[in-house]
Design a protein around this motif. Structure first.
Motif, PDB file in Angstrom:
ATOM      1  N   GLY A  29      -7.390   5.423   8.717  1.00 49.41           N
ATOM      2  CA  GLY A  29      -7.384   4.883   7.363  1.00 49.41           C
ATOM      3  C   GLY A  29      -8.318   5.622   6.435  1.00 49.41           C
ATOM      4  O   GLY A  29      -9.251   6.308   6.857  1.00 49.41           O
ATOM      5  N   VAL A  30      -8.057   5.457   5.140  1.00 49.15           N
ATOM      6  CA  VAL A  30      -8.872   6.067   4.082  1.00 49.15           C
ATOM      7  C   VAL A  30      -9.128   5.025   3.008  1.00 49.15           C
ATOM      8  O   VAL A  30      -8.195   4.356   2.557  1.00 49.15           O
TER       9      VAL A  30
ATOM     10  N   GLU B  97      -6.575  -7.462  -1.329  1.00 46.79           N
ATOM     11  CA  GLU B  97      -5.279  -8.139  -1.377  1.00 46.79           C
ATOM     12  C   GLU B  97      -4.127  -7.157  -1.166  1.00 46.79           C
ATOM     13  O   GLU B  97      -4.227  -5.963  -1.457  1.00 46.79           O
ATOM     14  N   THR B  98      -3.026  -7.714  -0.663  1.00 49.15           N
ATOM     15  CA  THR B  98      -1.806  -6.934  -0.481  1.00 49.15           C
ATOM     16  C   THR B  98      -1.166  -6.686  -1.841  1.00 49.15           C
ATOM     17  O   THR B  98      -1.096  -7.591  -2.675  1.00 49.15           O
ATOM     18  N   PRO B  99      -0.685  -5.470  -2.124  1.00 44.17           N
ATOM     19  CA  PRO B  99      -0.057  -5.201  -3.427  1.00 44.17           C
ATOM     20  C   PRO B  99       1.223  -6.011  -3.604  1.00 44.17           C
ATOM     21  O   PRO B  99       1.857  -6.445  -2.634  1.00 44.17           O
ATOM     22  N   LEU B 100       1.611  -6.215  -4.848  1.00 43.65           N
ATOM     23  CA  LEU B 100       2.798  -7.015  -5.154  1.00 43.65           C
ATOM     24  C   LEU B 100       4.088  -6.263  -4.842  1.00 43.65           C
ATOM     25  O   LEU B 100       5.106  -6.868  -4.502  1.00 43.65           O
ATOM     26  N   GLY B 101       4.071  -4.948  -4.968  1.00 42.81           N
ATOM     27  CA  GLY B 101       5.268  -4.157  -4.725  1.00 42.81           C
ATOM     28  C   GLY B 101       5.634  -4.070  -3.257  1.00 42.81           C
ATOM     29  O   GLY B 101       4.903  -4.536  -2.365  1.00 42.81           O
ATOM     30  N   ASP B 102       6.793  -3.466  -2.974  1.00 44.34           N
ATOM     31  CA  ASP B 102       7.294  -3.345  -1.614  1.00 44.34           C
ATOM     32  C   ASP B 102       6.667  -2.119  -0.952  1.00 44.34           C
ATOM     33  O   ASP B 102       6.961  -0.979  -1.317  1.00 44.34           O
ATOM     34  N   PRO B 103       5.802  -2.309   0.059  1.00 44.31           N
ATOM     35  CA  PRO B 103       5.145  -1.156   0.697  1.00 44.31           C
ATOM     36  C   PRO B 103       6.088  -0.299   1.527  1.00 44.31           C
ATOM     37  O   PRO B 103       5.723   0.804   1.927  1.00 44.31           O
ATOM     38  N   ARG B 104       7.322  -0.803   1.773  1.00 44.17           N
ATOM     39  CA  ARG B 104       8.262  -0.024   2.593  1.00 44.17           C
ATOM     40  C   ARG B 104       8.696   1.265   1.911  1.00 44.17           C
ATOM     41  O   ARG B 104       9.145   2.201   2.576  1.00 44.17           O
TER      42      ARG B 104
ATOM     43  N   ASP C 160       0.900   6.090   9.320  1.00 44.80           N
ATOM     44  CA  ASP C 160       1.739   5.515  10.367  1.00 44.80           C
ATOM     45  C   ASP C 160       1.318   6.056  11.735  1.00 44.80           C
ATOM     46  O   ASP C 160       1.338   7.270  11.967  1.00 44.80           O
ATOM     47  N   GLU C 161       0.936   5.154  12.642  1.00 44.04           N
ATOM     48  CA  GLU C 161       0.383   5.565  13.929  1.00 44.04           C
ATOM     49  C   GLU C 161       1.390   6.340  14.778  1.00 44.04           C
ATOM     50  O   GLU C 161       1.051   7.346  15.407  1.00 44.04           O
ATOM     51  N   HIS C 162       2.660   5.893  14.815  1.00 43.35           N
ATOM     52  CA  HIS C 162       3.661   6.562  15.654  1.00 43.35           C
ATOM     53  C   HIS C 162       3.911   7.989  15.158  1.00 43.35           C
ATOM     54  O   HIS C 162       3.950   8.939  15.957  1.00 43.35           O
TER      55      HIS C 162
ATOM     56  N   THR D 175       1.297   3.589   5.406  1.00 44.73           N
ATOM     57  CA  THR D 175       1.563   2.174   5.609  1.00 44.73           C
ATOM     58  C   THR D 175       0.329   1.356   5.242  1.00 44.73           C
ATOM     59  O   THR D 175      -0.781   1.888   5.115  1.00 44.73           O
ATOM     60  N   GLY D 176       0.548   0.071   5.051  1.00 48.24           N
ATOM     61  CA  GLY D 176      -0.555  -0.869   4.856  1.00 48.24           C
ATOM     62  C   GLY D 176      -1.462  -0.626   3.678  1.00 48.24           C
ATOM     63  O   GLY D 176      -2.692  -0.762   3.809  1.00 48.24           O
ATOM     64  N   PRO D 177      -0.951  -0.283   2.485  1.00 45.62           N
ATOM     65  CA  PRO D 177      -1.867  -0.136   1.338  1.00 45.62           C
ATOM     66  C   PRO D 177      -2.475  -1.483   0.969  1.00 45.62           C
ATOM     67  O   PRO D 177      -1.806  -2.515   1.033  1.00 45.62           O
ATOM     68  N   MET D 178      -3.741  -1.464   0.592  1.00 46.84           N
ATOM     69  CA  MET D 178      -4.447  -2.678   0.187  1.00 46.84           C
ATOM     70  C   MET D 178      -5.216  -2.400  -1.096  1.00 46.84           C
ATOM     71  O   MET D 178      -5.754  -1.307  -1.294  1.00 46.84           O
TER      72      MET D 178
END
Length: 622
Positions: free
Chosen positions: A519-520, A363-370, A435-437, A378-381
């Protein structure tokens, strides 16, 4: 563990085979039966030595109550089996267990110094003592093996009577008895001397027996012995490869070939398990009507799964077929399996209604991943439920299975089986991506490219040295991206072992490093009390993760072995690491996918001369 019978089993009065009543010879954990004491490995129990038997009799000897069937379709398809089985539990109440055979057979008596097969000492039943001196016998410290995976007794007769002028066929027929003693002058092999009572030869030390060509000089080659399948079992195809002498406890004697997979939807709820033996047949059909007819015949009535669900499972399996090859190799198919896991970890299954049987909850975390963007993450799960199946595919000797494309893997049984031994781990984890870029721009810098090439060249040399044919060595996976992700996973595990109270040995990494992956996954690697308590998942919330990453990066900036560690141009096994040692980023072997190689703190934090070399260098400067 119990040894097999040494003679033909008797029958009861009614003609049936009586119940097994073999003596117990020790205990091993289930995980050890896959990773340390698997089929074909040597195990020391007190003062005795045994080899773990093959799986040919396991269908009968492994109790279904103590060795349950495990299903994981994606891994089973990769390894071409129908299912897996847990090794039998080794409890006081266990009815049976892993079968073992005495090996090596050559033993010596420390009292009378005789060196001969175990049975020639006339030991009492169930004991390993000299029938004359009544002292414990010592199993031979030395064995011989070849790169094809065969294992045999050390040729003591040929070693003692090693004159090249002798007829090799007559050696061993001199009528004398071998003796072995230790002079005690040194702790080297020079102090171990072997002699023969025939009087035709002098005492010969064991010095030089480990030389690569020591046995080749005696014109000895492998005869294809497979003692884990039976004392007289030899490879029907023969062998003839050069033999190498090894110490009985050497890690080169047995190296497991392990493969693992995560249970991901739609296979993670267990509903597909009843179809385990039918997937190969079902893949031959495209028409739903034909599939419905097959299922009706296979289950003699109603199928446990509705037809639309079976079709969805078939579609999911075909999606995992590798593209671009008519007959993809094993490595290509294994990469396709990892790619599918990466996609599922990225997307998660937030909106699905989780049943009680669902074994994958991401699931996506409740906090703001920004808030993680300044870190380049990016994209913590949050992987709240996770199941991993690790299977013992085969084993090798002398040669590392990861070092060559032409590896000679030894089968676990004499006859092909439709299952393999495996263990399953249920726990939790945290998944994050870079972050890929930002990663692409960092990889293209000259300093990063040069440092990555330095590590890749060192690792490639090691792979070529370990391969029997350097031209067939596998290409090194070392890239700046892979080394960065690998080192990041290590510092996170070290940080969580301090902050969240997890032993570092109970956490494990799973890397997703390729041109299209960065990813890790850090997850619990044991099924004990540290396996699934929610503490690790809580660390994946953006606020906590931001603090953890910053703390881990700052901790990695300094090592108690600096400046030696940071300035090292070669470290670790055969120089396959750079700025990495046991004082900073190395982990227990059970936690690392790559045996603590391909690590470099400088790609994380930079060097004092070039802070920009590190991917997180800007974080430290802020």
């Amino acid at each position: 563990m119990t040894p097999p019978p040494g003679r033909r089993r008797r029958t009861a009065a009614d003609g049936n085979t009586p119940a097994h009543n073999f003596p117990r010879r020790g205990t091993v954990r289930r995980a050890q039966a896959i990773t340390t004491y698997g089929v074909g490995s040597l195990i020391a129990v007190d003062h005795e030595s045994f080899i773990v038997s093959g799986l040919d009799e396991a269908d009968r000897s492994w109790s279904k109550g103590e060795s349950k069937v495990v299903h994981e379709r994606r891994l089973a398809r990769l390894l071409d089996v129908d299912h897996f089985r847990l090794p039998p539990a080794s409890e006081d109440t266990s009815k049976d267990g892993l079968r073992v055979r005495r090996f090596p057979l050559m033993h010596s008596c420390p009292e009378c110094n005789e060196l001969q097969p175990h049975r020639d000492f006339s030991p009492p039943a169930g004991r390993s003592v000299c029938g004359t001196c009544e002292v414990d016998l010592v199993p031979s410290r030395f064995v011989v093996a070849c790169e094809a995976g065969h294992l045999d007794e050390f040729p003591y007769w040929q070693w003692v009577h090693r004159s090249r002028d002798r007829d090799a066929a007559r050696i061993g027929r001199c009528g004398g008895k071998l003796r072995m003693r230790t002079t005690g002058r040194t702790s080297s092999l020079r102090s171990i001397v072997v002699s023969c009572t025939c009087g035709q030869v002098h005492e010969v030390s064991m010095e030089g027996s480990f030389r690569r060509n020591a046995l080749k000089d005696l014109r000895l080659t492998c005869r294809g012995a497979r003692p884990w399948l039976g004392l007289s079992a030899t490879d029907p195809a023969g062998c003839g490869l050069p033999l190498r002498a090894l110490q009985r406890g050497s890690s080169s004697v047995w190296q497991p070939v392990l493969k693992s997979a995560l249970s991901i939807p739609p296979w993670s709820n267990g509903r597909a398990d009843p179809l385990a033996e039918h997937w190969d047949a079902l893949r031959q059909f495209d028409n739903p009507d034909h599939i419905a007819i097959y299922l009706k015949g296979a289950f003699k009535g109603e199928c446990p799964l509705p037809l639309d669900e079976v079709m969805a499972l078939l579609d999911a399996e075909r999606e995992e077929d590798p593209d671009g090859e008519a007959a993809p190799g094993f490595d290509h198919r294994y990469r396709a399996l990892r790619n599918k896991e990466y996609e599922r970890l990225r997307s998660g299954n937030d909106e699905s209604e989780h049943s009680r049987d669902e074994q994958f909850v991401c699931e996506t975390p409740l906090g703001d991943p920004r808030m993680l963007q300044p870190l380049g993450i990016t994209g913590p799960m949050l992987v709240k439920k996770l199941r991993e199946v690790r299977a013992l595919k085969s084993f090798t000797r002398l040669v590392d299975a990861e070092s060559t494309t032409d590896v000679k893997e030894m089968s676990l049984s004499q006859k092909p089986l439709r299952w393999l031994p495996a263990m399953e781990v249920q726990g939790e984890g945290v998944f994050l991506r870079l972050d890929e870029h930002r990663l692409d721009a960092w990889e293209k810098t000259t300093a990063v490219t040069a440092r990555g090439e330095h590590m890749r060249s060192a690792h490639q040399r090691v792979l070529e040295q370990r391969a029997d044919d350097p031209s067939r060595a596998v290409p090194s996976p070392a890239t700046p991206r892979m080394v960065l992700l690998h080192t990041l996973a290590h510092v996170l595990i070290n940080e969580w072992s301090l902050e969240a109270g997890y032993p570092s040995a109970s956490l494990r990494e799973r890397l997703y490093a390729a041109d299209d992956m960065a990813g890790v996954l850090v997850y619990t690697a044991t099924s004990d009390s540290a396996g699934s308590l929610g503490g690790l998942v809580a660390q994946g919330e953006p606020k906590l993760l931001d603090r953890t990453v910053r703390s881990a990066i700052r901790r990695a900036e300094w090592c108690s072995s600096d400046p030696l560690c940071m300035e090292a141009e070669a470290a670790g096994s055969a120089g396959t690491n750079l700025a990495a040692c046991h004082a900073c980023v190395m982990l227990p072997e059970t936690s690392c996918e790559h045996n603590n190689i391909l690590l470099d703190r400088a790609l994380l934090v930079g060097t004092p001369e070039d802070p920009a070399l590190g991917f997180f260098g800007a974080v430290l400067a802020s």
